[in-house]
Design a protein around this motif. Sequence first.
Motif, PDB file in Angstrom:
ATOM      1  N   GLY A 185       0.626  -1.186  -0.123  1.00  0.00           N
ATOM      2  CA  GLY A 185       0.048   0.114  -0.013  1.00  0.00           C
ATOM      3  C   GLY A 185       0.723   1.111   0.020  1.00  0.00           C
ATOM      4  N   GLU A 186       2.062   1.272   0.382  1.00  0.00           N
ATOM      5  CA  GLU A 186       2.920   2.478   0.361  1.00  0.00           C
ATOM      6  C   GLU A 186       3.281   2.692  -1.450  1.00  0.00           C
ATOM      7  N   GLU A 187       3.439   4.099  -1.432  1.00  0.00           N
ATOM      8  CA  GLU A 187       3.579   4.403  -2.828  1.00  0.00           C
ATOM      9  C   GLU A 187       4.617   5.601  -2.606  1.00  0.00           C
ATOM     10  N   ILE A 188       4.933   5.924  -4.133  1.00  0.00           N
ATOM     11  CA  ILE A 188       5.759   7.269  -4.405  1.00  0.00           C
ATOM     12  C   ILE A 188       4.804   7.703  -5.410  1.00  0.00           C
ATOM     13  N   SER A 189       4.255   8.997  -5.033  1.00  0.00           N
ATOM     14  CA  SER A 189       3.474   9.720  -6.122  1.00  0.00           C
ATOM     15  C   SER A 189       4.446  10.077  -7.394  1.00  0.00           C
ATOM     16  N   ALA A 190       3.610  10.653  -8.396  1.00  0.00           N
ATOM     17  CA  ALA A 190       4.364  10.965  -9.421  1.00  0.00           C
ATOM     18  C   ALA A 190       5.352  12.168  -9.431  1.00  0.00           C
ATOM     19  N   HIS A 191       6.612  11.795 -10.039  1.00  0.00           N
ATOM     20  CA  HIS A 191       7.622  12.666 -10.103  1.00  0.00           C
ATOM     21  C   HIS A 191       8.657  12.334 -11.329  1.00  0.00           C
ATOM     22  N   SER A 192       9.572  13.130 -11.674  1.00  0.00           N
ATOM     23  CA  SER A 192      10.375  12.615 -12.687  1.00  0.00           C
ATOM     24  C   SER A 192      11.991  12.624 -12.123  1.00  0.00           C
ATOM     25  N   ALA A 193      12.688  12.283 -12.608  1.00  0.00           N
ATOM     26  CA  ALA A 193      14.129  12.210 -12.316  1.00  0.00           C
ATOM     27  C   ALA A 193      15.125  12.605 -13.479  1.00  0.00           C
ATOM     28  N   PRO A 194      16.366  13.134 -13.255  1.00  0.00           N
ATOM     29  CA  PRO A 194      17.295  13.826 -14.392  1.00  0.00           C
ATOM     30  C   PRO A 194      17.801  12.589 -15.036  1.00  0.00           C
ATOM     31  N   GLY A 195      17.733  11.253 -14.703  1.00  0.00           N
ATOM     32  CA  GLY A 195      18.344  10.128 -15.426  1.00  0.00           C
ATOM     33  C   GLY A 195      17.360   9.234 -15.905  1.00  0.00           C
ATOM     34  N   ASP A 196      17.926   8.222 -16.566  1.00  0.00           N
ATOM     35  CA  ASP A 196      17.180   6.964 -16.930  1.00  0.00           C
ATOM     36  C   ASP A 196      17.311   6.167 -15.606  1.00  0.00           C
ATOM     37  N   ALA A 197      15.931   5.729 -15.053  1.00  0.00           N
ATOM     38  CA  ALA A 197      15.974   5.039 -14.025  1.00  0.00           C
ATOM     39  C   ALA A 197      15.633   3.422 -14.430  1.00  0.00           C
ATOM     40  N   LEU A 198      16.369   2.506 -13.981  1.00  0.00           N
ATOM     41  CA  LEU A 198      15.880   1.053 -14.068  1.00  0.00           C
ATOM     42  C   LEU A 198      15.525   0.753 -12.372  1.00  0.00           C
ATOM     43  N   VAL A 199      14.291  -0.230 -12.434  1.00  0.00           N
ATOM     44  CA  VAL A 199      13.846  -0.633 -11.332  1.00  0.00           C
ATOM     45  C   VAL A 199      13.981  -2.200 -11.505  1.00  0.00           C
ATOM     46  N   TYR A 200      14.585  -2.990 -10.824  1.00  0.00           N
ATOM     47  CA  TYR A 200      14.692  -4.266 -10.757  1.00  0.00           C
ATOM     48  C   TYR A 200      13.835  -4.677  -9.541  1.00  0.00           C
ATOM     49  N   PHE A 242      12.202  -6.232 -14.729  1.00  0.00           N
ATOM     50  CA  PHE A 242      12.706  -4.811 -14.200  1.00  0.00           C
ATOM     51  C   PHE A 242      12.001  -4.036 -15.466  1.00  0.00           C
ATOM     52  N   ILE A 243      11.917  -2.732 -15.086  1.00  0.00           N
ATOM     53  CA  ILE A 243      11.567  -1.714 -16.169  1.00  0.00           C
ATOM     54  C   ILE A 243      12.328  -0.567 -16.259  1.00  0.00           C
ATOM     55  N   VAL A 244      12.519   0.048 -17.190  1.00  0.00           N
ATOM     56  CA  VAL A 244      13.286   1.306 -17.213  1.00  0.00           C
ATOM     57  C   VAL A 244      12.253   2.895 -17.469  1.00  0.00           C
ATOM     58  N   MET A 245      12.508   3.654 -16.426  1.00  0.00           N
ATOM     59  CA  MET A 245      11.848   4.809 -16.678  1.00  0.00           C
ATOM     60  C   MET A 245      12.605   5.810 -17.294  1.00  0.00           C
ATOM     61  N   PRO A 246      12.396   6.515 -18.601  1.00  0.00           N
ATOM     62  CA  PRO A 246      13.147   7.432 -19.092  1.00  0.00           C
ATOM     63  C   PRO A 246      13.279   8.704 -18.350  1.00  0.00           C
ATOM     64  N   ALA A 247      14.393   9.460 -18.379  1.00  0.00           N
ATOM     65  CA  ALA A 247      14.675  10.468 -17.826  1.00  0.00           C
ATOM     66  C   ALA A 247      13.551  11.772 -18.116  1.00  0.00           C
ATOM     67  N   ASN A 248      13.470  12.474 -17.004  1.00  0.00           N
ATOM     68  CA  ASN A 248      12.396  13.492 -17.164  1.00  0.00           C
ATOM     69  C   ASN A 248      11.019  13.422 -17.623  1.00  0.00           C
ATOM     70  N   ILE A 249      10.773  12.144 -17.435  1.00  0.00           N
ATOM     71  CA  ILE A 249       9.266  11.517 -17.905  1.00  0.00           C
ATOM     72  C   ILE A 249       8.563  11.290 -16.450  1.00  0.00           C
ATOM     73  N   LEU A 283      17.083   0.278  -7.623  1.00  0.00           N
ATOM     74  CA  LEU A 283      16.760   1.374  -8.287  1.00  0.00           C
ATOM     75  C   LEU A 283      18.212   1.795  -8.803  1.00  0.00           C
ATOM     76  N   ILE A 284      18.563   1.818 -10.010  1.00  0.00           N
ATOM     77  CA  ILE A 284      19.538   2.429 -10.640  1.00  0.00           C
ATOM     78  C   ILE A 284      19.264   3.709 -11.511  1.00  0.00           C
ATOM     79  N   VAL A 285      19.933   4.621 -11.243  1.00  0.00           N
ATOM     80  CA  VAL A 285      19.527   5.907 -11.923  1.00  0.00           C
ATOM     81  C   VAL A 285      21.003   6.408 -12.612  1.00  0.00           C
ATOM     82  N   VAL A 286      20.977   6.341 -14.039  1.00  0.00           N
ATOM     83  CA  VAL A 286      22.128   6.855 -14.817  1.00  0.00           C
ATOM     84  C   VAL A 286      21.914   8.170 -15.504  1.00  0.00           C
ATOM     85  N   LYS A 287      22.768   9.192 -15.162  1.00  0.00           N
ATOM     86  CA  LYS A 287      22.864  10.586 -15.844  1.00  0.00           C
ATOM     87  C   LYS A 287      23.875  10.624 -16.734  1.00  0.00           C
TER      88      LYS A 287
END
Length: 113
Positions: free
Chosen positions: A49-64, A87-94, A108-112
């Motif tokens: 039930g915990e969540e992180i609300s909508a936000h964006s990151a300055p790099g591509d983010a891989l969630v494994y 896993f899923i990849v979340m594109p930068a700035n989306i 979570l791996i974030v690459v800028k």
Amino acid sequence: MDGKFFKNIEFAKKLALKEEVTYAKGQVVSKTLVQTDNVSITLFSFDKGEEISAHSAPGDALVYVMEGEVTITIGDNAPEVVTEGNFIVMPANISHALEATEKFKMMLIVVKG
């Protein structure tokens, strides 16, 4: 033995990633393994039930997903259910958001650039 980039983890020892972060009732727990200008690696555990609300990151983010299940929404795409071992990849700035449909652990791996 100290390393140059990794922290909060033992060196030269076989470890199970999903055992490096624990669950806490009603909380999101994190453990940073690497934090540089261009790369961050963080382990997370989410109670159901915990969540992180909508936000964006300055790099591509891989969630494994190391354990459990999470629903992830990226931009205007339909929500994706991501389960253990996937896993899923979340594109930068989306914009993206995560919701723990059951307890889960992720890396979570974030690459800028």
